[in-house]
Enzyme design. Structure first.
Site, PDB file in Angstrom:
ATOM      1  N   GLY A 102       7.972   4.564  43.880  1.00  0.00           N
ATOM      2  CA  GLY A 102       7.435   5.807  43.350  1.00  0.00           C
ATOM      3  C   GLY A 102       6.547   5.631  42.133  1.00  0.00           C
ATOM      4  CG  ASP A 103       5.435   2.705  38.405  1.00  0.00           C
ATOM      5  OD1 ASP A 103       4.205   2.701  38.292  1.00  0.00           O
ATOM      6  OD2 ASP A 103       6.209   2.572  37.434  1.00  0.00           O
ATOM      7  CG  LEU A 104       1.595   7.618  40.804  1.00  0.00           C
ATOM      8  CD1 LEU A 104       0.858   8.767  40.155  1.00  0.00           C
ATOM      9  CD2 LEU A 104       1.278   7.564  42.283  1.00  0.00           C
ATOM     10  N   GLY A 105       1.526   3.270  39.068  1.00  0.00           N
ATOM     11  CA  GLY A 105       0.847   2.075  38.561  1.00  0.00           C
ATOM     12  C   GLY A 105       1.024   0.900  39.492  1.00  0.00           C
ATOM     13  CB  THR A 127       2.642   3.678  36.432  1.00  0.00           C
ATOM     14  OG1 THR A 127       3.843   2.993  36.589  1.00  0.00           O
ATOM     15  CG2 THR A 127       1.750   2.874  35.587  1.00  0.00           C
TER      16      THR A 127
END
Length: 440
Positions: free
Chosen positions: A263-266, A334
């Site tokens: 789930g971490d966009l980074g 993130t």
């Protein structure tokens, strides 16, 4: 394990910085009276739809707005004796890091240059970790700025040792080693906890965490010896702790080698660039690793410069989950928890910049490392069914999935399958993958 919520940088800091706090050498007094971490997983992708995280993660309560409404100070129980030294997770690894490096380099030769230029700090700069301190600090830092989190954490600690100075030590000054034990916190009333500036909901979260450590449902031993799945099941039940915080705690505090924060966009964006560069010599020539984007760099990170996160907010020793979200696309949305000894200032969710906000450049860390054509893997990374290079480039340009993700959890699992069982090490570098304008 994928997280979909967002958390504040203060929270993420707590997670990463918690790892740097070992047991204090001089025990402080504790309380004997007995009374009755969306942890704003804000690291997760920006959720336009209702988050799938537990209901407790969605609202830790804003302490900054709640300070003035806190109840009048309650009587603080008298200290009655020295507190036992806290249980800590030793500064050791549960796997062979050299073997992990060999495995990743064999899978993708580009990792060799990364290992030669950058330290994988969570796994190479080790320190003892106090799980309760780390997780409590993460909760205290949720949904607020890192400065507010430092202030509230200091007030919280002073509830258990009024002899400490009233003002919080400035960054760079000698920090306070003392932190209350779970038993001492569980013996405190919620109204008394709120006098430190905690919202009612956040006070409940802290009390729930302390109670679980006090009654044995959680313990340093259980967290250190449990499987990744067992750790997740134990922590996800704590009010205020969501998937992203569990994942960050597993990486930065437990130092587990095979955690993938889907789930971490980074991480999503870095992996997307990494994959695309393997399919195009032109793109590979412009792929770059920016060390300053890694967790645990300068205080400017807290001000929204050179950091990205959604759910971080642990204390200095660990990284706090940043909950405030990725309102700034440049931040990659993130939240990352700083690693031990990297910095006492965990990364915070970058705030959207405007004309009134002065942008302070981050302190120089290490020159960016270019990964040119010669570093391209022998073969392009295999794409899962349904994915194409053109489709991935479109996502990088802004056409994300319906859920606002660059990559779905299933796609991330498939793309990193060759990294197993050492995904965590690859994830660390993905936070720093950028380009000079060709890919995005």
């Amino acid at each position: 394990m994928a997280s979909t919520g967002r958390t504040t940088r203060a929270a993420a800091r707590a997670l990463v910085t918690g790892a740097t706090h070992s047991a204090p050498s001089t025990p402080k007094p504790s309380l004997k009276r007995k009374t009755s971490l969306k942890d704003n997983d804000e690291h997760a992708a920006p959720a336009k739809k209702k988050s799938t995280a537990s209901k407790f993660e969605t609202d830790a309560g804003s302490d900054e707005q709640d300070i003035n409404s806190a109840p009048a100070p309650a009587a603080i129980p008298a200290n009655t004796g020295p507190a036992p030294k806290p249980d800590v997770i030793p500064a050791t690894l549960c796997f062979d890091f050299a073997e992990a490096k060999r495995h990743l380099i064999n899978v993708d030769s580009r990792f060799e240059k990364l290992f030669s230029k950058l330290k994988c700090r969570p796994y190479q700069e080790l320190d003892a970790v106090e799980p309760f301190r780390t997780l409590a600090s993460s909760i205290l830092g949720q949904q607020i700025s890192w400065k507010a989190a430092r202030s509230i954490k200091h007030k919280f600690i002073r509830l258990f040792d009024p002899s400490l100075p009233e003002t919080c030590p400035a960054p760079g000054d000698k920090q306070i080693d003392f932190f209350p034990s779970p038993h001492a916190v569980a013996a405190m009333s919620i109204p008394c906890l709120r006098t430190a500036g905690l919202s009612a909901r956040k006070a409940e979260y802290i009390m729930d965490l302390a109670t679980r450590f006090s009654d044995g449902r959680l313990s340093t031993k259980k967290l250190a010896e449990g499987t990744d799945e067992e750790v997740y099941d134990m922590l996800i039940q704590v009010k205020g702790i969501g998937p992203w915080t569990v994942e960050m705690f597993s990486i930065f505090s437990l130092r587990r080698p095979n955690i993938l924060p889907c789930g971490d966009l980074g991480v999503q964006k870095g992996l997307l660039r990494w994959v695309l560069a393997s399919h195009s010599p032109k793109d590979a020539a412009h792929l770059k690793i920016a060390p300053e984007r890694l967790p645990g760099n300068t205080e400017e990170d807290e001000q929204g410069v050179g950091a990205s996160s959604n759910d971080s907010g642990l204390e200095t020793p660990v990284a706090s989950p940043v909950k405030e979200a990725n309102s700034d696309e440049d931040a990659d949305g993130t939240s990352i928890l700083p690693t031990p000894k990297a910095s006492t200032n965990p990364p915070v969710t970058p705030k959207k910049r405007n004309a009134k906000t002065a942008v302070i450049p981050p302190t120089p860390f290490t020159p960016s490392v270019f990964i040119g054509r010669s570093e391209a893997p022998a073969a392009p990374i295999a794409l899962p069914d349904g994915l194409t290079v053109s489709g991935l480039k479109a996502r990088l340009a802004g056409k994300k999935t319906k859920k606002g993700l660059y990559l779905t959890p299933e796609e991330m699992q498939a793309l990193t399958e060759p990294w197993a069982p050492y995904r965590s090490i690859g994830v660390w570098f993905m936070w720093s993958v950028i380009d000079d304008g060709v890919l995005s």
